[in-house]
Scaffold this motif. Structure first.
Motif, PDB file in Angstrom:
ATOM      1  N   ASP A 152       0.805  -1.207   0.000  1.00 12.05           N
ATOM      2  CA  ASP A 152       0.000   0.000   0.000  1.00 12.05           C
ATOM      3  C   ASP A 152       0.843   1.264   0.000  1.00 12.05           C
ATOM      4  N   THR A 153       2.154   1.135  -0.219  1.00 10.63           N
ATOM      5  CA  THR A 153       3.038   2.299  -0.210  1.00 10.63           C
ATOM      6  C   THR A 153       3.960   2.270  -1.421  1.00 10.63           C
ATOM      7  N   VAL A 154       4.091   3.410  -2.076  1.00  9.66           N
ATOM      8  CA  VAL A 154       4.927   3.535  -3.269  1.00  9.66           C
ATOM      9  C   VAL A 154       6.055   4.523  -2.985  1.00  9.66           C
ATOM     10  N   LEU A 155       7.252   4.144  -3.367  1.00 13.35           N
ATOM     11  CA  LEU A 155       8.439   4.994  -3.254  1.00 13.35           C
ATOM     12  C   LEU A 155       8.628   5.728  -4.573  1.00 13.35           C
ATOM     13  N   THR A 156       8.921   7.021  -4.507  1.00  7.54           N
ATOM     14  CA  THR A 156       9.160   7.793  -5.727  1.00  7.54           C
ATOM     15  C   THR A 156      10.086   8.967  -5.416  1.00  7.54           C
ATOM     16  N   ALA A 157      10.425   9.715  -6.435  1.00  5.36           N
ATOM     17  CA  ALA A 157      11.195  10.944  -6.246  1.00  5.36           C
ATOM     18  C   ALA A 157      10.233  12.042  -5.800  1.00  5.36           C
ATOM     19  N   ALA A 158      10.681  12.866  -4.873  1.00  5.50           N
ATOM     20  CA  ALA A 158       9.839  13.959  -4.375  1.00  5.50           C
ATOM     21  C   ALA A 158       9.426  14.889  -5.502  1.00  5.50           C
ATOM     22  N   HIS A 159      10.332  15.147  -6.456  1.00  8.07           N
ATOM     23  CA  HIS A 159       9.987  16.111  -7.508  1.00  8.07           C
ATOM     24  C   HIS A 159       8.884  15.594  -8.422  1.00  8.07           C
ATOM     25  N   CYS A 160       8.592  14.294  -8.368  1.00  7.39           N
ATOM     26  CA  CYS A 160       7.479  13.751  -9.155  1.00  7.39           C
ATOM     27  C   CYS A 160       6.130  14.215  -8.600  1.00  7.39           C
ATOM     28  N   LEU A 161       6.117  14.668  -7.360  1.00  7.52           N
ATOM     29  CA  LEU A 161       4.883  15.166  -6.751  1.00  7.52           C
ATOM     30  C   LEU A 161       4.746  16.680  -6.876  1.00  7.52           C
ATOM     31  N   TRP A 162       5.729  17.331  -7.470  1.00  5.85           N
ATOM     32  CA  TRP A 162       5.719  18.785  -7.639  1.00  5.85           C
ATOM     33  C   TRP A 162       5.093  19.122  -8.982  1.00  5.85           C
ATOM     34  N   ASP A 163       4.229  20.110  -8.995  1.00  8.77           N
ATOM     35  CA  ASP A 163       3.612  20.574 -10.232  1.00  8.77           C
ATOM     36  C   ASP A 163       4.293  21.890 -10.629  1.00  8.77           C
ATOM     37  N   PRO A 164       5.255  21.843 -11.550  1.00  6.58           N
ATOM     38  CA  PRO A 164       6.010  23.055 -11.890  1.00  6.58           C
ATOM     39  C   PRO A 164       5.146  24.135 -12.558  1.00  6.58           C
ATOM     40  N   ARG A 165       4.084  23.744 -13.222  1.00  9.04           N
ATOM     41  CA  ARG A 165       3.213  24.746 -13.855  1.00  9.04           C
ATOM     42  C   ARG A 165       2.495  25.596 -12.825  1.00  9.04           C
ATOM     43  N   ARG A 166       2.128  24.987 -11.721  1.00 14.13           N
ATOM     44  CA  ARG A 166       1.429  25.717 -10.660  1.00 14.13           C
ATOM     45  C   ARG A 166       2.375  26.222  -9.576  1.00 14.13           C
ATOM     46  N   GLY A 167       3.601  25.659  -9.528  1.00 15.19           N
ATOM     47  CA  GLY A 167       4.560  26.068  -8.503  1.00 15.19           C
ATOM     48  C   GLY A 167       4.194  25.595  -7.115  1.00 15.19           C
ATOM     49  N   THR A 168       3.537  24.436  -7.046  1.00 12.23           N
ATOM     50  CA  THR A 168       3.124  23.879  -5.765  1.00 12.23           C
ATOM     51  C   THR A 168       3.023  22.358  -5.896  1.00 12.23           C
ATOM     52  N   TRP A 169       2.730  21.701  -4.798  1.00 11.17           N
ATOM     53  CA  TRP A 169       2.586  20.246  -4.819  1.00 11.17           C
ATOM     54  C   TRP A 169       1.323  19.838  -5.566  1.00 11.17           C
ATOM     55  N   ARG A 170       1.369  18.697  -6.186  1.00 10.61           N
ATOM     56  CA  ARG A 170       0.190  18.150  -6.856  1.00 10.61           C
ATOM     57  C   ARG A 170      -0.899  17.883  -5.819  1.00 10.61           C
ATOM     58  N   THR A 171      -2.124  17.881  -6.268  1.00 13.57           N
ATOM     59  CA  THR A 171      -3.240  17.567  -5.376  1.00 13.57           C
ATOM     60  C   THR A 171      -3.386  16.053  -5.261  1.00 13.57           C
ATOM     61  N   ARG A 172      -4.001  15.625  -4.188  1.00 15.52           N
ATOM     62  CA  ARG A 172      -4.223  14.190  -3.981  1.00 15.52           C
ATOM     63  C   ARG A 172      -4.989  13.589  -5.170  1.00 15.52           C
ATOM     64  N   GLU A 173      -5.961  14.324  -5.684  1.00 19.58           N
ATOM     65  CA  GLU A 173      -6.783  13.814  -6.781  1.00 19.58           C
ATOM     66  C   GLU A 173      -6.003  13.628  -8.080  1.00 19.58           C
ATOM     67  N   SER A 174      -4.865  14.279  -8.195  1.00 19.71           N
ATOM     68  CA  SER A 174      -4.087  14.174  -9.435  1.00 19.71           C
ATOM     69  C   SER A 174      -3.014  13.090  -9.383  1.00 19.71           C
ATOM     70  N   VAL A 175      -2.921  12.371  -8.250  1.00 19.28           N
ATOM     71  CA  VAL A 175      -1.878  11.357  -8.082  1.00 19.28           C
ATOM     72  C   VAL A 175      -2.516   9.983  -7.964  1.00 19.28           C
ATOM     73  N   SER A 176      -2.034   9.062  -8.785  1.00 18.64           N
ATOM     74  CA  SER A 176      -2.477   7.670  -8.699  1.00 18.64           C
ATOM     75  C   SER A 176      -1.303   6.771  -9.062  1.00 18.64           C
ATOM     76  N   PHE A 177      -1.455   5.483  -8.794  1.00 21.03           N
ATOM     77  CA  PHE A 177      -0.404   4.506  -9.075  1.00 21.03           C
ATOM     78  C   PHE A 177      -0.984   3.406  -9.946  1.00 21.03           C
ATOM     79  N   ARG A 178      -0.258   3.083 -10.996  1.00 24.05           N
ATOM     80  CA  ARG A 178      -0.672   2.009 -11.912  1.00 24.05           C
ATOM     81  C   ARG A 178       0.399   0.929 -11.869  1.00 24.05           C
ATOM     82  N   ALA A 179       0.133  -0.137 -11.143  1.00 26.07           N
ATOM     83  CA  ALA A 179       1.101  -1.228 -10.960  1.00 26.07           C
ATOM     84  C   ALA A 179       1.212  -2.066 -12.222  1.00 26.07           C
ATOM     85  N   GLY A 180       2.450  -2.437 -12.542  1.00 24.38           N
ATOM     86  CA  GLY A 180       2.685  -3.338 -13.667  1.00 24.38           C
ATOM     87  C   GLY A 180       2.271  -2.773 -15.007  1.00 24.38           C
TER      88      GLY A 180
END
Length: 188
Positions: free
Chosen positions: A1-29
């Motif tokens: 239930d936990t995914v490891l990633t780079a912190a900058h993958c959660l940053w939205d450079p267009r908005r200059g802030t962190w991505r929202t929860r609704e915009s983040v998902s994980f697709r296994a395999g």
């Protein structure tokens, strides 16, 4: 239930802030646009020292680590989980990534090497194309496959590809502690 990633993958450079929860998902395999399981993000924890716009690239790469807890667990029979361990200072590793322009097609570099370790960072001769950020760097010992780092950045050095990734063991332990406390980017 936990995914490891780079912190900058959660940053939205267009908005200059962190991505929202609704915009983040994980697709296994994920392969050829089809995944074996999909989960929405529930919680994200970013290394407390990470700054997307940090002027010092060493400091930025050292702390470019995040954990995303998923809204539901993915059974191990569906998608194999991997443990995090230290890679040592040399040896062979492998990278599995989705680069820019091929985000639905998994690419695996079966063999690349740890070239060195300095200041909490590893340098690999693995291809680090744009879009490979957050990709796991694996050490394979017989049937044991462990994550030893993630791709935080890449460049070409002396005509060959180079990738950098942070040491993970201490960072992941700290992020897990923070996640258990209920804190994170989207704490309620």
């Amino acid at each position: 239930d936990t995914v490891l990633t780079a912190a900058h993958c959660l940053w939205d450079p267009r908005r200059g802030t962190w991505r929202t929860r609704e915009s983040v998902s994980f697709r296994a395999g994920l392969r050829d646009g089809v995944s074996v399981a999909e989960r929405d993000a529930l919680q994200a924890v970013v290394h407390p020292g990470y700054r997307f716009l940090a002027a010092d690239p060493v400091q930025r790469y050292q702390t470019d680590v995040a954990l995303v807890r998923l809204a539901g667990a993915i059974p191990a029979a569906t998608a194999r989980p991997f443990r995090v361990t230290a890679p040592g200072t040399s040896g062979e590793v492998s990278v599995a990534s989705y680069g820019a322009g091929r985000d639905g097609a998994l690419s695996r570099q079966r063999r690349c090497n740890v070239l060195g370790r300095q200041a909490g960072l590893f340098v690999f001769d693995c291809d680090g194309v744009p879009g490979s950020s957050g990709a796991p760097v694996f050490r394979i010992d017989g049937s044991a496959i462990r994550v030893v780092s993630i791709i935080a950045g890449g460049t070409a050095g002396d005509g060959r590809p180079l990738s950098v990734g942070p040491e993970l063991t201490a960072a992941v332990a700290e992020l897990e502690r923070v996640a258990r406390s209920g804190a994170g980017l989207w704490a309620e």
